[in-house]
Motif scaffolding. Sequence first.
Motif, mmCIF file in Angstrom:
data_model
loop_
_atom_site.group_PDB
_atom_site.id
_atom_site.type_symbol
_atom_site.label_atom_id
_atom_site.label_comp_id
_atom_site.label_asym_id
_atom_site.label_seq_id
_atom_site.Cartn_x
_atom_site.Cartn_y
_atom_site.Cartn_z
ATOM 1 N N GLU A 95 90.607 74.749 10.390
ATOM 2 C CA GLU A 95 89.388 75.203 10.423
ATOM 3 C C GLU A 95 88.710 75.873 12.034
ATOM 4 O O GLU A 95 88.785 74.016 12.286
ATOM 5 N N SER A 98 84.002 75.572 15.728
ATOM 6 C CA SER A 98 82.982 76.187 16.323
ATOM 7 C C SER A 98 82.459 77.684 15.824
ATOM 8 O O SER A 98 83.789 77.883 14.771
ATOM 9 N N HIS A 99 81.162 77.249 15.588
ATOM 10 C CA HIS A 99 80.958 77.967 14.246
ATOM 11 C C HIS A 99 81.173 79.816 14.399
ATOM 12 O O HIS A 99 81.576 80.160 15.817
ATOM 13 N N GLY A 100 82.030 80.657 13.481
ATOM 14 C CA GLY A 100 81.517 81.289 13.113
ATOM 15 C C GLY A 100 83.069 82.121 13.575
ATOM 16 O O GLY A 100 83.397 82.975 13.390
ATOM 17 N N ASP A 103 85.621 82.189 10.653
ATOM 18 C CA ASP A 103 85.388 84.010 10.120
ATOM 19 C C ASP A 103 86.200 85.391 11.016
ATOM 20 O O ASP A 103 86.385 86.522 10.227
ATOM 21 N N ARG A 104 85.558 85.441 12.073
ATOM 22 C CA ARG A 104 86.389 86.173 13.683
ATOM 23 C C ARG A 104 87.690 86.244 13.229
ATOM 24 O O ARG A 104 88.623 87.266 13.825
ATOM 25 N N THR A 107 89.198 88.326 9.834
ATOM 26 C CA THR A 107 88.978 89.124 10.269
ATOM 27 C C THR A 107 89.679 89.721 10.680
ATOM 28 O O THR A 107 90.470 91.005 10.632
ATOM 29 N N ARG A 311 77.319 71.942 12.708
ATOM 30 C CA ARG A 311 77.764 73.192 11.625
ATOM 31 C C ARG A 311 76.899 73.110 10.485
ATOM 32 O O ARG A 311 76.789 74.412 10.377
ATOM 33 N N PRO A 315 73.539 78.973 13.016
ATOM 34 C CA PRO A 315 73.498 79.738 14.340
ATOM 35 C C PRO A 315 72.228 79.029 14.646
ATOM 36 O O PRO A 315 71.944 79.610 16.368
#
Length: 502
Positions: A95, A98-100, A103-104, A107, A311, A315
Amino acid sequence: MTIWVLGDQLALEYGPLAGADPTSDRVLMIEATDFARRYPYHSQKLTLVFAAMRHFRDRLRREGFEVEYRQTATFGDALEAHFDAHPGDRLACMEPPSHGAGDRLETLVESHGGTLERREHEGFLCSPAGFDAWAGPDADSFRHESFYRWMRRETGYLMDGNEPVGGEWNFDEDNRAFPRPEYAFSDPCRFEPDELTRATLEWVEATFETWGDSEPFEWPVTRTQALDARDHFIIERLPRFGPYQDAMVERSWAGEHALLSPALNLGLLHPRELLEPAVEAYKAGDAPLESVEGFLRQILGWREFVRHVYRRSMPELATANALEADRELPSLYWDGETKMHCLKTAVGRVQKRGYGHHIERLMLLSNFALLYGVEPQALNRWFHLAYVDAYHWVTTPNVIGMGVFASDALSTKPYASSANYVDRMSDYCADCAYDPDQTVGEQACPFNALYWDFLERNQERLGDNHRMGLVYYHLENKDEAEREAIRERVGTIREGIRQESL
């Protein structure tokens, strides 16, 4: 199964690769370049990342892994090529911190017909579940000192049962000394670029619009070099690290600092590989307790802490601006053109090597931006581009939270200081065009008037902060004539910044 190794997860000793089988598990690495075209990153930062990735690729191949190393503009381009060759492939990666980002990536993978297994990042000592259990579900602010003590107990580092070795949790008071003029700092560990690193450096210079000097490039880019740098620090510099860790001196850009954060943040080292040798050095009588504890506090305490505050606070943290600061970042942060000797030196060091130690970052570069009123996001972007060890999860809490107090997620008061701190903890003021003892007048150090202006400007927001009662007491004792003189001096300073003549 394909192990996807991200550019800041260059680890064979932990994570998905630690249990991988070279005979059956493929490795994917993507060297995407679009991000490096968006902003003028420091030349050495780009060289460090790309050279370390290329060296890690070659290490994996020597270990028998099949490595697909795709050099493309974007992750999407590389994944399209990968899934054309391996339809429906299953990918696994750690994982991203860095935030997000996770998920990116998921996707993107799914959009190309694959699946992505996101495993917990093993490059830290405190897991998300562990931190959340300590902090509680409803906490909206966290305190480093209590977390650090909890981590000491959890790991057992420098512990005697349930109590700290030496009877104290930290030795801050012993670690704020200033070296005498005759003190000779030890030489930091340096690495001459090999053929691959040299080629990468030249490619970066030819391909991207960068900021900062490309040479001397002396950072470790391989696991072997990182371990050598670690050993050099433990033996040569750790024994003298503690007392002078906050000092800023003309004659040494590195002080006795470890300079290991670039390798650590790339994954070439695990924090355990730094802490355990340091503790062993103390036990063997080779390093004093105050130095080892100070080193522990930076890695076991602060690094782990900011990762989880980031974390939990994102955001919102990225766009926080509690003090409503809105000024542009002064050009001196890019060109170092200023008569303020401390800032000129600090910026010059970043320009030359992409590095400055934590006090230069906090009490010079961030402090000046805080007092002047720079928009937090502009300063955060500069730190992210300029420092070789900077990543979004690192800079955002340190700069926005601690540096300019745009959020109270990390601290209960701003780290605002006049020239008094700079004069006490550095030797810069002696050769400066400005006088650290003056507040008003053309020769007065800009830190002083800006400091009082900052307090006055933010009195409604900060005046009832119990930790700032004394400084606001001193502000209240200034008569209107004195305050007006300060305002006039601040106006001159702002004009000097606009005219690039400060």
